[in-house]
Write a protein that holds these residues in place. Structure first.
Motif, PDB file in Angstrom:
ATOM      1  N   GLU A 306       4.623  -4.227  -1.419  1.00  0.00           N
ATOM      2  CA  GLU A 306       3.538  -4.443  -2.380  1.00  0.00           C
ATOM      3  C   GLU A 306       4.002  -5.315  -3.546  1.00  0.00           C
ATOM      4  OE1 GLU A 306       0.919  -1.869  -5.630  1.00  0.00           O
ATOM      5  OE2 GLU A 306       2.057  -0.826  -4.071  1.00  0.00           O
ATOM      6  N   TYR A 307       5.216  -5.055  -4.034  1.00  0.00           N
ATOM      7  CA  TYR A 307       5.707  -5.818  -5.188  1.00  0.00           C
ATOM      8  C   TYR A 307       6.141  -7.226  -4.809  1.00  0.00           C
ATOM      9  CZ  TYR A 307       5.349  -2.294  -8.788  1.00  0.00           C
ATOM     10  OH  TYR A 307       4.851  -1.419  -9.708  1.00  0.00           O
ATOM     11  N   ALA A 340      -9.033  -2.451  -2.609  1.00  0.00           N
ATOM     12  CA  ALA A 340      -8.311  -1.192  -2.834  1.00  0.00           C
ATOM     13  C   ALA A 340      -9.241   0.010  -2.717  1.00  0.00           C
ATOM     14  CB  ALA A 340      -7.646  -1.219  -4.210  1.00  0.00           C
ATOM     15  N   ALA A 341     -10.450  -0.100  -3.274  1.00  0.00           N
ATOM     16  CA  ALA A 341     -11.400   1.013  -3.227  1.00  0.00           C
ATOM     17  C   ALA A 341     -11.818   1.314  -1.786  1.00  0.00           C
ATOM     18  CB  ALA A 341     -12.624   0.692  -4.081  1.00  0.00           C
ATOM     19  N   VAL A 342     -12.074   0.269  -1.014  1.00  0.00           N
ATOM     20  CA  VAL A 342     -12.450   0.463   0.388  1.00  0.00           C
ATOM     21  C   VAL A 342     -11.297   1.114   1.163  1.00  0.00           C
ATOM     22  CG1 VAL A 342     -13.005  -0.719   2.553  1.00  0.00           C
ATOM     23  CG2 VAL A 342     -14.135  -1.394   0.426  1.00  0.00           C
ATOM     24  N   GLY A 343     -10.083   0.602   0.954  1.00  0.00           N
ATOM     25  CA  GLY A 343      -8.931   1.172   1.643  1.00  0.00           C
ATOM     26  C   GLY A 343      -8.702   2.625   1.271  1.00  0.00           C
ATOM     27  N   LEU A 344      -8.836   2.940  -0.027  1.00  0.00           N
ATOM     28  CA  LEU A 344      -8.638   4.321  -0.477  1.00  0.00           C
ATOM     29  C   LEU A 344      -9.715   5.238   0.084  1.00  0.00           C
ATOM     30  CD1 LEU A 344      -6.814   6.054  -2.272  1.00  0.00           C
ATOM     31  CD2 LEU A 344      -8.368   5.583  -4.172  1.00  0.00           C
ATOM     32  N   ALA A 356      -0.376   6.352   4.136  1.00  0.00           N
ATOM     33  CA  ALA A 356      -1.570   5.524   4.310  1.00  0.00           C
ATOM     34  C   ALA A 356      -2.105   5.036   2.966  1.00  0.00           C
ATOM     35  CB  ALA A 356      -2.645   6.309   5.051  1.00  0.00           C
ATOM     36  N   VAL A 357      -2.005   5.863   1.930  1.00  0.00           N
ATOM     37  CA  VAL A 357      -2.427   5.427   0.594  1.00  0.00           C
ATOM     38  C   VAL A 357      -1.593   4.234   0.147  1.00  0.00           C
ATOM     39  CG1 VAL A 357      -2.540   6.079  -1.834  1.00  0.00           C
ATOM     40  CG2 VAL A 357      -3.288   7.682  -0.099  1.00  0.00           C
ATOM     41  N   LEU A 361      -2.750  -0.024  -0.412  1.00  0.00           N
ATOM     42  CA  LEU A 361      -2.513  -0.831  -1.603  1.00  0.00           C
ATOM     43  C   LEU A 361      -1.864  -2.166  -1.248  1.00  0.00           C
ATOM     44  CD1 LEU A 361      -1.280   1.909  -4.109  1.00  0.00           C
ATOM     45  CD2 LEU A 361      -3.535   0.846  -3.967  1.00  0.00           C
ATOM     46  N   VAL A 362      -1.000  -2.162  -0.246  1.00  0.00           N
ATOM     47  CA  VAL A 362      -0.375  -3.417   0.197  1.00  0.00           C
ATOM     48  C   VAL A 362      -1.434  -4.389   0.701  1.00  0.00           C
ATOM     49  CG1 VAL A 362       1.223  -4.454   1.843  1.00  0.00           C
ATOM     50  CG2 VAL A 362       1.820  -2.299   0.739  1.00  0.00           C
ATOM     51  N   VAL A 363      -2.370  -3.888   1.475  1.00  0.00           N
ATOM     52  CA  VAL A 363      -3.438  -4.743   1.997  1.00  0.00           C
ATOM     53  C   VAL A 363      -4.276  -5.306   0.850  1.00  0.00           C
ATOM     54  CG1 VAL A 363      -5.514  -4.789   3.425  1.00  0.00           C
ATOM     55  CG2 VAL A 363      -3.518  -3.487   4.175  1.00  0.00           C
TER      56      VAL A 363
END
Length: 406
Positions: A306-307, A340-344, A356-357, A361-363
């Motif tokens: 992610e970073y 992010a909202a959709v993925g969460l 999975a959380v 965030l990576v996506v």
């Protein structure tokens, strides 16, 4: 980072998880003030002839008032999310947001006014006040401070750092005419606040959702993994602080050279740091994060990825801000928050768990990075196509989205 380590080592997973939720709220308020008022100070102070002492006072005052309101809302929201009994120092951390915002805005002002040394000394003073007791706690078995003590030391260090900058910069409050000034800047303020709220809302949403639908222990693991990457987050913040005013003074060709060098440097640093964390011995991890190390270790590789993406996005975002193309910055943030909202939502619906959380965030960051680079590449081309060709066109890379000075 030192505060997070201190609380993690001295708290249970539940208490540390509740602290992580509180920290996400405080960081949201401070980040929102930085995104709006800090950016205005950086840009106006470096490349706008209309920036004078009166406008600097207006920005500083508006930032403080904004932080005061945000801190009250933060304290009320925290009480509704976390139900376990916590020490009063946690509430103090929630309510003293204006103290942190004031120091942060003066750091921006110091760098913008070519006094970066003052900002560095202020941050160093704050760090020493907290790092010395933490070092004693780590090295000596006879010394043991509580989480509340560390929070109070952190707030005390912030106060000392703020006093130093106040003495050096001598800022003043402006109440008369503040409303008129805000109306004249309403377009810029709304755009920057939307950008900051969208960017910071993801971390806040993840913390609250994880606490509600998973567990406080999972919140602690997420916070712990991000804390271990913490030095890179500080680096990204410092890059934005220095790079935006510096790029604002450069031509487009110089901006491209600086950006390429910075992109390669940041990417290499993130990859090296993530590899080091993945090889960290468990004994050291437990010493740093306490009970939260087990969960954090599972997601360190994902958080490192992610970073890497955040490092890739830092350059185009700085370029867009330096050119005052705040609309494009806002677009990238909107796409990031939606992703992010959709993925969460998907992760929570499937009850997929902590890994999975982190992966969702990576996506989201990957989508954000693509949009930021696309906007940065297309922006200068659109500007050149809409302007008459003349000898000064290359240096005119600073957009015109900021409204004129009153």
């Amino acid at each position: 980072m030192a505060l997070v380590v201190a609380v993690a080592r001295t708290s249970s997973q539940e208490v540390y998880g509740s602290f992580a939720v509180l920290l996400a709220m405080v960081v949201f308020v401070v980040g929102l003030a930085r995104a709006c008022w800090g950016t205005l100070i950086a840009v106006r102070g470096s490349c706008d002839d209309g920036f004078d002492a009166l406008e600097a006072r207006s920005i500083f005052t508006a930032g403080l008032l904004f932080a005061a309101i945000g801190s009250v809302i933060c304290a009320a929201a925290y009480g509704s999310v976390v139900t376990i009994e916590l020490p009063p120092s946690f509430l103090a951390l929630a309510l003293l947001g204006p103290l942190v915002v004031a120091q942060d805005l003066l750091r921006f002002a110091a760098v913008s006014f070519q006094r970066a040394g003052d900002a560095l000394w202020s941050d160093g003073l704050w760090l020493v006040i907290l790092a010395l007791p933490l070092s004693l706690d780590l090295l000596s078995a006879r010394v043991a401070f509580s989480a509340s003590t560390y929070i109070l030391l952190w707030l005390g260090g912030c106060a000392a750092a703020l006093i130093f900058l106040v003495v050096r910069l001598r800022p003043r409050i402006r109440m008369r005419g503040l409303g008129i000034w805000l109306r004249s800047r309403r377009v810029d303020v709304v755009r920057l606040i939307l950008d900051g709220s969208l960017g910071g809302s993801v971390a806040l949403l993840v913390s609250i959702s994880t606490a509600k639908f998973l567990s406080l222990a999972d919140v602690a693991a997420l916070r712990g993994a991000n804390m271990l990457i913490g030095p890179l987050a500080v680096l990204f913040s410092a890059i934005q602080l220095v790079l935006v005013p510096e790029l604002s003074r450069r031509t487009m060709r110089q901006q491209r050279k600086i950006s390429l060098w910075l992109l390669l440097s940041l990417g290499s640093v993130v990859i090296a740091w993530g590899t080091l964390l993945s090889l960290l011995p468990p004994s050291i991890g437990v010493e740093i994060l306490g009970q939260s190390w087990g969960g954090a270790r599972k997601i360190i590789p994902i958080t490192s990825a992610e970073y890497v993406l955040w490092a890739t996005a830092a350059v185009p975002i700085a370029l867009l801000k330096a050119r005052q193309m705040f609309g494009q910055v806002l677009l990238a943030r909107v796409v990031y928050v939606v992703a992010a909202a959709v993925g969460l939502f998907v992760v929570v619906s499937l009850d997929a768990g902590l890994v999975a959380v982190a992966a969702s965030l990576v996506v989201a960051v990957a989508v954000h990075t693509c949009i930021a680079w696309q906007s940065q590449i297309r922006g200068p081309r659109a500007q050149r196509g809409n302007r008459p060709q003349d000898s000064g066109s290359e240096g005119a890379g600073r957009g015109t989205e900021l409204s004129a000075s009153p």
